[in-house]
Write a protein that holds these residues in place. Structure first.
Motif, PDB file in Angstrom:
ATOM      1  N   TRP A  78     -50.259  -3.378 -11.059  1.00 26.19           N
ATOM      2  CA  TRP A  78     -49.204  -2.373 -11.048  1.00 26.19           C
ATOM      3  C   TRP A  78     -47.905  -2.887 -11.636  1.00 26.19           C
ATOM      4  O   TRP A  78     -47.124  -2.114 -12.181  1.00 26.19           O
ATOM      5  CB  TRP A  78     -49.010  -1.840  -9.628  1.00 26.19           C
ATOM      6  CG  TRP A  78     -50.279  -1.209  -9.156  1.00 26.19           C
ATOM      7  CD1 TRP A  78     -51.244  -1.783  -8.391  1.00 26.19           C
ATOM      8  CD2 TRP A  78     -50.766   0.087  -9.509  1.00 26.19           C
ATOM      9  NE1 TRP A  78     -52.302  -0.923  -8.231  1.00 26.19           N
ATOM     10  CE2 TRP A  78     -52.038   0.227  -8.899  1.00 26.19           C
ATOM     11  CE3 TRP A  78     -50.251   1.139 -10.254  1.00 26.19           C
ATOM     12  CZ2 TRP A  78     -52.788   1.381  -9.034  1.00 26.19           C
ATOM     13  CZ3 TRP A  78     -51.003   2.292 -10.386  1.00 26.19           C
ATOM     14  CH2 TRP A  78     -52.268   2.407  -9.782  1.00 26.19           C
ATOM     15  N   TRP A  89     -46.637   4.751 -14.193  1.00 21.57           N
ATOM     16  CA  TRP A  89     -47.553   5.375 -13.238  1.00 21.57           C
ATOM     17  C   TRP A  89     -46.831   6.449 -12.433  1.00 21.57           C
ATOM     18  O   TRP A  89     -47.363   7.552 -12.242  1.00 21.57           O
ATOM     19  CB  TRP A  89     -48.147   4.326 -12.308  1.00 21.57           C
ATOM     20  CG  TRP A  89     -48.724   4.920 -11.055  1.00 21.57           C
ATOM     21  CD1 TRP A  89     -48.220   4.853  -9.799  1.00 21.57           C
ATOM     22  CD2 TRP A  89     -49.908   5.732 -10.950  1.00 21.57           C
ATOM     23  NE1 TRP A  89     -49.006   5.549  -8.912  1.00 21.57           N
ATOM     24  CE2 TRP A  89     -50.050   6.099  -9.590  1.00 21.57           C
ATOM     25  CE3 TRP A  89     -50.853   6.173 -11.868  1.00 21.57           C
ATOM     26  CZ2 TRP A  89     -51.097   6.873  -9.131  1.00 21.57           C
ATOM     27  CZ3 TRP A  89     -51.913   6.965 -11.399  1.00 21.57           C
ATOM     28  CH2 TRP A  89     -52.024   7.305 -10.049  1.00 21.57           C
ATOM     29  N   ALA A 109     -55.486   6.428  -8.645  1.00 19.98           N
ATOM     30  CA  ALA A 109     -54.956   5.081  -8.857  1.00 19.98           C
ATOM     31  C   ALA A 109     -56.089   4.062  -8.959  1.00 19.98           C
ATOM     32  O   ALA A 109     -56.038   3.132  -9.787  1.00 19.98           O
ATOM     33  CB  ALA A 109     -54.005   4.706  -7.724  1.00 19.98           C
ATOM     34  N   VAL A 113     -57.050   1.592 -12.000  1.00 18.50           N
ATOM     35  CA  VAL A 113     -56.855   0.141 -11.896  1.00 18.50           C
ATOM     36  C   VAL A 113     -58.150  -0.648 -12.049  1.00 18.50           C
ATOM     37  O   VAL A 113     -58.128  -1.786 -12.532  1.00 18.50           O
ATOM     38  CB  VAL A 113     -56.128  -0.199 -10.575  1.00 18.50           C
ATOM     39  CG1 VAL A 113     -57.081  -0.322  -9.390  1.00 18.50           C
ATOM     40  CG2 VAL A 113     -55.283  -1.461 -10.738  1.00 18.50           C
ATOM     41  N   SER A 292     -54.892  -5.844  -6.676  1.00 17.90           N
ATOM     42  CA  SER A 292     -54.403  -4.627  -7.328  1.00 17.90           C
ATOM     43  C   SER A 292     -54.791  -3.353  -6.584  1.00 17.90           C
ATOM     44  O   SER A 292     -54.260  -2.273  -6.882  1.00 17.90           O
ATOM     45  CB  SER A 292     -54.931  -4.575  -8.773  1.00 17.90           C
ATOM     46  OG  SER A 292     -54.446  -5.672  -9.522  1.00 17.90           O
TER      47      SER A 292
END
Length: 414
Positions: A78, A89, A109, A113, A292
């Motif tokens: 991130w 984002w 998300a 990721v 993450s």
């Protein structure tokens, strides 16, 4: 963890691979390598404890430069999406209405990721990404992160044009090299190391997701990992080690050309003579993915516990820091000029010493900052931190800021 039906490659209790796919396998085995080095038995390196204070002071100084208030976020993908101070984002989530549904926001998300982390191996010194939205020229991890976000936001990883913000197995399986190259702005004047390897990894991710409905559902979607983990956290708490072990078993078959043990891929695990069974795991990208996932899981309302069960990441920034400060000293001067492959015993050992060295540096850095482990876990030391310090010292010592040694990369390790 016992895996039954619904898994690409089940790892049942008692399987010999089980001990290598556990949260404690990396640190415990790397300690054996460090012990051998401290005893003077390593043919490759010595460890110089006297160099630790200077390195810790440099890392603490880097943390204060980056985060004067010491409010350091987690070391995670991130941070790369925020390169140049642009919250890409956040803007995407607001623009697409995700902020109104916490669980779906977390799923999306995770959709973003997982493939982004798998794409985060060394880009090479010549590649860069021009971010039109932010008006920036980005290289290395930041460039890869922002490029992967653009790839995702454009719907290239979704099988449903009406729902572009997804990572679906069917879309990954059909992803073409032209699409990936265009998204990463690759061309003769802008070469990206390991482009074919990255594409194969994403395609393989799609195949493995489709064959693992226990975790990714049917039809398979990366974001369904959230639902799998929510079902294992009835009190709203989940151990970081459980997240890691889930990923090691669910995504282990993704890695190409790796060691296998009775049909099970061992992922980022390599041969080393210090181990009784000859096997030394690192699980670098899988641990990086676990770090993450911390924020998406917290956005979904989960509390992630036991963060320091994870280890530091043995890659060229952290490992380069230890070489540049001469905590790790090669016995053979030819080490510096050789072009190394990732499976070379010397490189495997360097990575093992890096894992334990990061633990030692973290303890010393906390002393420099006057903070304890609860206030400043390893995930913050790495971000603030050793990774940034490794990049900083590399820029001070070498044109272009490359690592202190030459590594052959296929885009799946470094």
């Amino acid at each position: 963890m016992t895996c039954n039906s619904g898994w690409h490659t089940p790892v049942s209790a008692g399987h010999p691979a089980e001990a290598l796919l556990r949260r404690d396998a990396v640190r415990s085995r790397c300690r054996m390598v460090m012990a051998r080095s401290l005893a003077g038995l390593s043919p490759f390196f010595t460890w110089d404890e006297k160099a630790l204070p200077a390195c810790a002071e440099y890392v603490a100084q880097t943390i204060r430069l980056n985060y004067p208030d010491l409010a350091v976020p987690y070391h995670s993908r991130w941070r790369h999406f925020e390169a140049g101070g642009v919250d890409r984002w956040g803007a995407l989530a607001a623009r697409t209405g995700l902020d109104g549904d916490a669980l779906e926001r977390a799923r999306v998300a995770i959709d973003l990721v997982i493939p982004s982390v798998l794409l985060d191996a060394g880009a090479g010194p010549e590649w860069h990404y021009r971010d039109a939205a932010g008006g920036q020229r980005l290289a290395r991890s930041e460039g890869l992160g922002v490029a992967s976000l653009a790839l995702f936001a454009g719907g290239a990883l979704s099988a449903d044009p009406a729902k572009p913000l997804r990572c679906d197995a069917d879309a990954l399986a059909g992803l073409g090299s032209d699409t990936l190259a265009a998204a990463f702005q690759v061309g003769p004047a802008n070469p990206l190391v390991g482009l074919d390897g990255r594409l194969a990894l994403l395609q393989r991710l799609g195949a493995v997701m489709a064959a693992t409905p226990a975790v990714f559902g049917t039809p398979a979607r990366a974001g369904h990992l959230l639902d799998y983990l929510l079902a294992r956290a009835p009190d709203g708490r989940i151990a970081a080690g459980l997240v890691l072990e889930t990923l090691l078993r669910a995504l282990g078959p993704v890695w190409p050309g790796r060691l296998r043990l009775q049909g099970v891929s061992l992922g980022d695990c390599w041969a080393h003579p210090a181990m009784e069974d000859g096997l030394l795991p690192f699980h670098k990208l899988t641990q990086w993915l676990t770090y993450s996932l911390l924020e998406p899981l917290e956005w979904a309302g989960l509390t992630v516990t036991g963060l320091d069960e994870l280890t530091g990441l043995p890659e060229y920034r952290n490992g380069g820091l230890l070489l540049d400060f001469a905590l790790i000293r090669p016995r053979d001067p030819a080490f510096w000029s050789h072009r190394w492959t990732v499976d070379a015993p010397a490189i495997v050992e360097w990575r093992a010493l890096t894992v334990i060295g990061l633990d030692r540096i973290a303890e010393a850095v906390r002393g420099e900052l006057g903070l304890d482990e609860a206030a400043f876990p390893l995930a913050r030391v790495l971000e603030g931190g050793t990774w940034s310090a490794g990049r900083r010292v590399a820029a001070q010592r070498r044109p272009g800021g490359g690592p202190p040694i030459s590594l052959v990369s296929d885009g799946t390790v470094f």
